[in-house]
Write a protein that holds these residues in place. Structure first.
Motif: not given
Lengths: 317, 335
Positions: B130-131, B136-139, B229-231
């Motif tokens: 998730g992190t 890290g904005r990786i697919e 959204v991130t959480g």
């Protein structure tokens, strides 16, 4: 001056012939599949054991063991072994026959002695020597045991197959041919368990649902035998007299040694064949004696009497 | 979506299209029923209690994982690593319990700690996924493709390519978790039912569940609506990791061992179950009950093929593929 020249030329020639006499360094490349299931884990183990033993016995021999997860990685590896490591001989257990035939032939064309192990290449000209287990005997030895053990009473037998391959076809055909000699033995069905514990567990569960009376199971592999035994245990079925696996997993050999009623015998298809191939290749390189073109490691029946000699407690398989 | 007012109007009236749409939603269930009828005709043993309990127990492993996967896919993500993760958790759990035996003995304490470790490893792996995906904005496809390789390689390393086996005494104490029954129902089936029920409640009855669906249907809008959204996304991966841990806890006592082929292709089974169940692969909407039916359907196909002899064993995978495509075809009206 002339004498010195002649002397150096002579010694160079001598060194050249000495290549096969064991006084110069021999580099042997060993290319095998990476450990992805029990049997290949055994291959990796035995290859490393053999490397240590052979390098100790022959100080001029250097052995490089490489593992590959698929055919293309293995093709690249043997190319590197030939060009970078300048190997004199290659012992290879190919991941697959067809894709590796060309790369192996290229290495041989460079003057490298090639020993192919277990899975043959599509063109035998690409190899100098061939060392293999006997898949036909693997099925036949098991089948003969079923004939003898079930005797005149006969019985119902179910079979678990491996993964759809030539090897599996040879084994199953030989098993069927052997048990056909006893018309009282009925092979109820043969389905794929993929040489995998979980899949074998499922297939056996379904056999147990489907067939009310089963006398014996040919699991055809020790990994699959693990799943089969659990499924029988879970269903609390008492009609099954015995299960025969194969390949010589240490836990299963131990059961044979201990006289386990459900696991009376095993059939070898030893991963130690890689060690035999390495030893034969190194000996032939060092002594200069030619190696036999084909060496077949027989599949033998392991019983309580001889189990000790097939038991390698330190191997991962 | 330019045509959304039209389709909204269509659903309020009873039109042939809306009837089809509703039937389509039942697609997986109808598929399962059809398969069950065919199976019974082919072999009456299919309907025996012992066979049905075999089928449902088998479905429990990938089914529990698939429930977690439903959340990840609805939120617009994917996790390809679950099969490898299950294998790694199984191996680690066995090693931990074998080690604990020397100090704690082969009792309930050792097993409880092993289970706790399984859940913790699963949660940590989920947290990592998730992190990396959000911060890290990786697919997600890339991250979990990477960990798919890593987890299985680490397990293979730990096992030296062979098998990691559970200590026999611990195995005896632990085996009821897989082989045991409560009120006559095998425990894995009960756990599967509980997980599905809880998953359904979280997805449809909690704020968190609505957030997951909102993010999947439009992440930008969800952001403007002040949703974290991130959480929420990280939490879906952690949830899935815990589900993998739970499935592994049920799996380990089955054979008492972990090998490099443990959990092979479970990720595809789990994803297939979710998609057969009617969850959109692009996210936004989905159903837990559909996922449960999907998981059972997949296992049933294998069971039916084993119970009969009609189709060549070489074609087993083809039959599975055909059923997946057929079920997807019958629910295409929903899109």
């Amino acid at each position: 001056m002339q004498a010195i020249k002649r002397f150096t030329l002579l010694s160079a020639l001598l060194a050249g012939t000495a290549l096969s006499q064991g006084t110069t360094k021999q580099v042997i490349g060993v290319s095998i599949p990476s450990a992805d299931h029990g049997w290949t884990a055994g291959i990796v183990y035995h290859a490393n054991q053999a490397k240590a033993a052979l390098e100790k016995k022959y100080p001029n021999v250097q052995i490089i063991v490489k593992t590959a997860k698929d055919s293309s990685e293995q093709a690249n590896q043997i190319q590197d072994l030939a060009t970078v490591n300048k190997i004199n001989a290659l012992v290879i257990l190919p991941q697959e026959s067809a894709p590796l035939t060309r790369p192996v032939a290229n290495v041989k064309a460079k003057g490298v002695f090639v020993t192919v192990v277990d899975r043959g290449l599509t063109d035998p000209k690409a190899q100098d020597a061939y060392v293999a287990g006997d898949n036909t005997a693997f099925g036949r030895v098991a089948g003969n045991y079923f004939v003898q053990r079930l005797g005149t009473a006969g019985g119902n037998v179910v079979v678990l197959r491996g993964i759809p391959t030539v090897i599996d076809n040879q084994r199953v055909a030989a098993f069927n041919a052997a048990v056909a000699k006893n018309p009282k033995i009925k092979v109820l069905d043969a389905k794929y368990g993929n040489w995998n514990r979980d899949d074998a567990f499922k297939v056996m569960q379904d056999y147990l649902t489907r067939f009310p009376k089963i006398d014996a199971v040919w699991a055809s592999d020790d990994d699959m035998a693990v799943g089969v035994l659990r499924a029988i245990q879970q269903a609390r079925r008492t009609d099954i007299k015995f299960v025969v696996g194969g390949a010589g997993m240490k836990e299963m050999i131990k059961k044979v040694m201990d006289g386990d009623a459900m696991m009376p015998v095993n059939v070898t298809y030893p991963p130690s064949m890689i060690a035999d191939a390495m030893r034969l290749t190194v000996e032939s390189r060092v002594t200069g004696k030619p190696m036999k073109a084909t060496t077949i490691i027989p599949s033998v029946l392991v019983t309580k009497a001889n189990a000790q000699q097939f038991y390698f407690p330190n191997s991962p398989f | 979506m330019p045509d959304s007012p039209v389709s909204e109007a269509a659903t309020t009236r009873v039109t042939p299209r809306s009837v089809l749409t509703r039937l389509g939603a039942l697609g997986p269930l109808l598929g399962l029923l059809a398969l069950a009828i065919v199976a019974t005709l082919l072999n009456p043993d299919f309907l025996t209690v012992s066979n049905l309990s075999n089928v449902l127990t088998r479905a429990a492993f990938t089914g529990i994982i698939a429930v977690g996967m439903t959340f990840v896919i609805i939120s617009g993500g994917i996790d390809l690593s679950v099969g490898s993760l299950a294998a790694l958790i199984a191996g680690s759990m066995i090693l931990i319990m074998n080690t604990l035996k020397t100090s704690l003995g082969a009792g309930v304490g050792t097993i409880a700690l092993g289970m706790l470790a399984a859940l913790a490893i699963g949660a940590l792996a989920g947290l990592f996924h998730g992190t990396t995906i959000t911060r890290g904005r990786i697919e997600p496809f890339i991250v979990t493709l990477g960990t798919l390789g890593i987890y299985r390689a680490v397990l293979t390393y730990l096992a030296q390519g062979g098998a990691i086996s559970l200590d026999l005494d611990i195995g005896d104490r632990y085996s009821p978790v897989y082989y045991g029954r409560l009120l006559g129902i095998p425990i894995p089936i009960l756990v599967f039912a509980a997980v599905a029920l809880l998953g359904g409640l979280i997805l449809n009855r909690t704020r968190y569940g609505r957030y997951v669906q909102a993010i999947g249907s439009n992440e930008q809008v969800a952001r403007y609506a002040a949703i974290n959204v991130t959480g929420v996304k990280i939490a879906t991966y952690v949830l899935l990791g815990v589900c993998v841990g739970l499935a592994t806890i049920l799996y380990v006592p089955q054979l008492g061992s972990a090998t490099p082929s443990t959990g092979l292709l479970w990720e595809l089974d789990a994803i297939a179950a979710v998609i057969i169940g009617g969850t959109a692969l692009r996210g936004g909407s989905g159903r837990i009950w559909g996922t449960v039916v999907g998981a059972v359907l997949l296992v049933t196909i294998g069971n039916v093929l084993n119970l009969t002899n009609i189709i060549s064993v070489y074609l087993n995978a083809a039959v599975t593929g055909l059923v997946i495509i057929l079920v997807a075809f019958f629910q295409r009206g929903r899109r």
